[in-house]
Design a protein around this motif. Structure first.
Motif, mmCIF file in Angstrom:
data_model
loop_
_atom_site.group_PDB
_atom_site.id
_atom_site.type_symbol
_atom_site.label_atom_id
_atom_site.label_comp_id
_atom_site.label_asym_id
_atom_site.label_seq_id
_atom_site.Cartn_x
_atom_site.Cartn_y
_atom_site.Cartn_z
ATOM 1 N N TYR A 85 -2.213 33.280 46.328
ATOM 2 C CA TYR A 85 -3.059 33.442 45.141
ATOM 3 C C TYR A 85 -3.987 34.637 45.316
ATOM 4 O O TYR A 85 -4.323 35.046 46.430
ATOM 5 C CB TYR A 85 -3.860 32.182 44.842
ATOM 6 C CG TYR A 85 -4.715 31.662 45.975
ATOM 7 C CD1 TYR A 85 -6.010 32.121 46.176
ATOM 8 C CD2 TYR A 85 -4.233 30.689 46.849
ATOM 9 C CE1 TYR A 85 -6.803 31.636 47.208
ATOM 10 C CE2 TYR A 85 -5.004 30.196 47.881
ATOM 11 C CZ TYR A 85 -6.294 30.671 48.050
ATOM 12 O OH TYR A 85 -7.066 30.194 49.078
ATOM 13 N N LEU A 86 -4.373 35.193 44.177
ATOM 14 C CA LEU A 86 -5.302 36.316 44.152
ATOM 15 C C LEU A 86 -6.715 35.800 43.950
ATOM 16 O O LEU A 86 -6.946 34.938 43.087
ATOM 17 C CB LEU A 86 -4.942 37.282 43.024
ATOM 18 C CG LEU A 86 -5.858 38.494 42.851
ATOM 19 C CD1 LEU A 86 -5.666 39.477 44.004
ATOM 20 C CD2 LEU A 86 -5.597 39.188 41.515
ATOM 21 N N GLY A 106 -17.270 44.136 43.158
ATOM 22 C CA GLY A 106 -16.343 43.063 43.464
ATOM 23 C C GLY A 106 -15.291 43.474 44.478
ATOM 24 O O GLY A 106 -15.154 44.642 44.855
ATOM 25 N N ILE A 107 -14.539 42.489 44.931
ATOM 26 C CA ILE A 107 -13.427 42.716 45.855
ATOM 27 C C ILE A 107 -12.308 41.745 45.499
ATOM 28 O O ILE A 107 -12.563 40.579 45.175
ATOM 29 C CB ILE A 107 -13.870 42.540 47.322
ATOM 30 C CG1 ILE A 107 -12.716 42.845 48.283
ATOM 31 C CG2 ILE A 107 -14.442 41.149 47.593
ATOM 32 C CD1 ILE A 107 -13.127 42.904 49.746
ATOM 33 N N SER A 108 -11.074 42.238 45.510
ATOM 34 C CA SER A 108 -9.918 41.421 45.157
ATOM 35 C C SER A 108 -8.951 41.384 46.330
ATOM 36 O O SER A 108 -8.626 42.432 46.904
ATOM 37 C CB SER A 108 -9.201 41.982 43.927
ATOM 38 O OG SER A 108 -10.052 41.982 42.796
ATOM 39 N N TYR A 109 -8.486 40.184 46.682
ATOM 40 C CA TYR A 109 -7.581 40.060 47.822
ATOM 41 C C TYR A 109 -6.587 38.927 47.579
ATOM 42 O O TYR A 109 -6.917 37.883 47.022
ATOM 43 C CB TYR A 109 -8.354 39.822 49.127
ATOM 44 C CG TYR A 109 -9.462 38.796 49.046
ATOM 45 C CD1 TYR A 109 -9.243 37.458 49.346
ATOM 46 C CD2 TYR A 109 -10.749 39.177 48.659
ATOM 47 C CE1 TYR A 109 -10.265 36.521 49.274
ATOM 48 C CE2 TYR A 109 -11.791 38.255 48.577
ATOM 49 C CZ TYR A 109 -11.536 36.933 48.886
ATOM 50 O OH TYR A 109 -12.558 36.003 48.803
ATOM 51 N N LEU A 110 -5.356 39.183 47.988
ATOM 52 C CA LEU A 110 -4.326 38.164 47.949
ATOM 53 C C LEU A 110 -4.418 37.311 49.205
ATOM 54 O O LEU A 110 -4.449 37.835 50.323
ATOM 55 C CB LEU A 110 -2.946 38.811 47.870
ATOM 56 C CG LEU A 110 -2.484 39.246 46.472
ATOM 57 C CD1 LEU A 110 -1.337 40.240 46.564
ATOM 58 C CD2 LEU A 110 -2.069 38.035 45.636
ATOM 59 N N THR A 111 -4.474 36.009 49.039
ATOM 60 C CA THR A 111 -4.435 35.061 50.152
ATOM 61 C C THR A 111 -3.015 34.527 50.249
ATOM 62 O O THR A 111 -2.474 33.999 49.270
ATOM 63 C CB THR A 111 -5.437 33.920 49.927
ATOM 64 O OG1 THR A 111 -6.763 34.453 49.935
ATOM 65 C CG2 THR A 111 -5.321 32.865 51.007
ATOM 66 N N LEU A 112 -2.416 34.673 51.438
ATOM 67 C CA LEU A 112 -0.996 34.402 51.621
ATOM 68 C C LEU A 112 -0.794 33.373 52.727
ATOM 69 O O LEU A 112 -1.231 33.588 53.869
ATOM 70 C CB LEU A 112 -0.256 35.693 51.986
ATOM 71 C CG LEU A 112 -0.501 36.894 51.061
ATOM 72 C CD1 LEU A 112 0.154 38.137 51.622
ATOM 73 C CD2 LEU A 112 -0.006 36.597 49.651
ATOM 74 N N ARG A 113 -0.120 32.283 52.408
ATOM 75 C CA ARG A 113 0.155 31.218 53.378
ATOM 76 C C ARG A 113 1.593 30.755 53.221
ATOM 77 O O ARG A 113 2.132 30.759 52.125
ATOM 78 C CB ARG A 113 -0.793 30.033 53.149
ATOM 79 C CG ARG A 113 -2.265 30.386 53.274
ATOM 80 C CD ARG A 113 -3.145 29.268 52.766
ATOM 81 N NE ARG A 113 -4.568 29.600 52.900
ATOM 82 C CZ ARG A 113 -5.530 29.139 52.110
ATOM 83 N NH1 ARG A 113 -5.213 28.312 51.118
ATOM 84 N NH2 ARG A 113 -6.784 29.482 52.303
ATOM 85 N N ARG A 114 2.194 30.324 54.318
ATOM 86 C CA ARG A 114 3.516 29.707 54.258
ATOM 87 C C ARG A 114 3.406 28.194 54.081
ATOM 88 O O ARG A 114 4.346 27.552 53.635
ATOM 89 C CB ARG A 114 4.329 30.026 55.518
ATOM 90 C CG ARG A 114 4.558 31.498 55.765
ATOM 91 C CD ARG A 114 5.081 32.260 54.571
ATOM 92 N NE ARG A 114 6.413 31.880 54.141
ATOM 93 C CZ ARG A 114 7.076 32.490 53.175
ATOM 94 N NH1 ARG A 114 6.507 33.501 52.518
ATOM 95 N NH2 ARG A 114 8.284 32.090 52.822
ATOM 96 N N ASP A 115 2.283 27.637 54.474
ATOM 97 C CA ASP A 115 2.017 26.212 54.307
ATOM 98 C C ASP A 115 0.734 26.066 53.511
ATOM 99 O O ASP A 115 -0.255 26.765 53.775
ATOM 100 C CB ASP A 115 1.862 25.518 55.658
ATOM 101 C CG ASP A 115 3.113 25.634 56.513
ATOM 102 O OD1 ASP A 115 4.160 25.138 56.081
ATOM 103 O OD2 ASP A 115 3.032 26.229 57.603
#
Length: 233
Positions: free
Chosen positions: A40-41, A98-107
């Motif tokens: 999610y972003l 502001g700052i925008s970042y994608l959070t990436l998880r396999r679980d």
């Protein structure tokens, strides 16, 4: 392989306009532990997200704005990794930018474990863990293939790639059998005639799956961050 563009997501706002967070689910849900990947972003306009940890391994890729993650500057092209239970942060930004970042998880996981309140939980379950923050910078030359930017002892790795227009994304030299993501930072990738502009995400179970991806044929080169998770324990 799964591909998602920003235009295919829906915003969910938390907190007051201009001072809170906007979340956009790419895969799974940021509010539920649905089976499979979770990506999610986060568009953060709150001045500070306190130091904390999560219960799964994760990457974060900065795609817009600016700020800091802990003591490290965070601008587009920064890739941050943390082991499960490894604390990091705070994440700070100027609310006007502001700052925008994608959070990436396999679980998937939900919730947040703030420090120092949850220090004993972290110590009891996992100890310190590993983390790193790297930048896709001048080390990554156009047409030179993926460049390793950082990694952990368990095998999590971050790579940067710059592609000339029409060039194929080749990850054949990366470790096989490890799942991960590719994030389009600039330009565009093309997958089976589907255009993936900046802000798009590619999820894969093995690097061999991305063999058909190429940079768009416009005038702009494509810039891609690749996040490879450690082999399953």
């Amino acid at each position: 392989m799964r591909t998602i563009t920003s235009s295919e997501t829906q915003p969910v706002t938390y907190g007051p306009d201009g001072a809170g967070y906007v979340m956009r689910d790419y895969l799974g849900s940021h509010t539920a532990k649905q089976p499979g990947e979770q990506a999610y972003l986060v568009e953060q306009h709150a001045g500070e997200l306190r130091a904390h940890f999560h219960e799964v391994d994760q990457f974060q890729v900065v795609v817009g704005g600016e700020g800091t993650i802990g003591r490290d500057r965070a601008v587009p092209g920064v890739v941050h990794y943390t082991d499960a239970y490894a604390s990091y942060g705070p994440i700070r930004t100027d609310p006007a930018i502001g700052i925008s970042y994608l959070t990436l998880r396999r679980d998937p996981t939900t919730g947040i474990n703030y420090m120092p309140e949850e220090r004993e939980k972290r110590r009891r379950l996992a100890g310190r863990g590993e983390h790193f923050t790297v930048l896709l910078d001048e080390r990554v030359a156009t047409g030179a293939g993926p460049v390793e930017l950082g990694g952990t002892g368990r095998g999590a790795r971050a790579y940067g790639v710059r592609l000339a227009p029409g060039e194929m994304l080749c990850l054949a030299d990366l470790p096989a059998g490890q799942a991960g993501y590719a994030v389009v930072l600039a330009g565009a990738l093309v997958a089976d005639e589907r255009r993936l502009p900046a802000g798009s995400l590619v999820s894969f179970q093995d690097v061999a799956e991305v063999a058909g991806l190429t940079a768009g044929h416009g005038a702009e080169e494509a810039e891609v961050a690749v996040a490879l998770f450690a082999p399953s324990r």
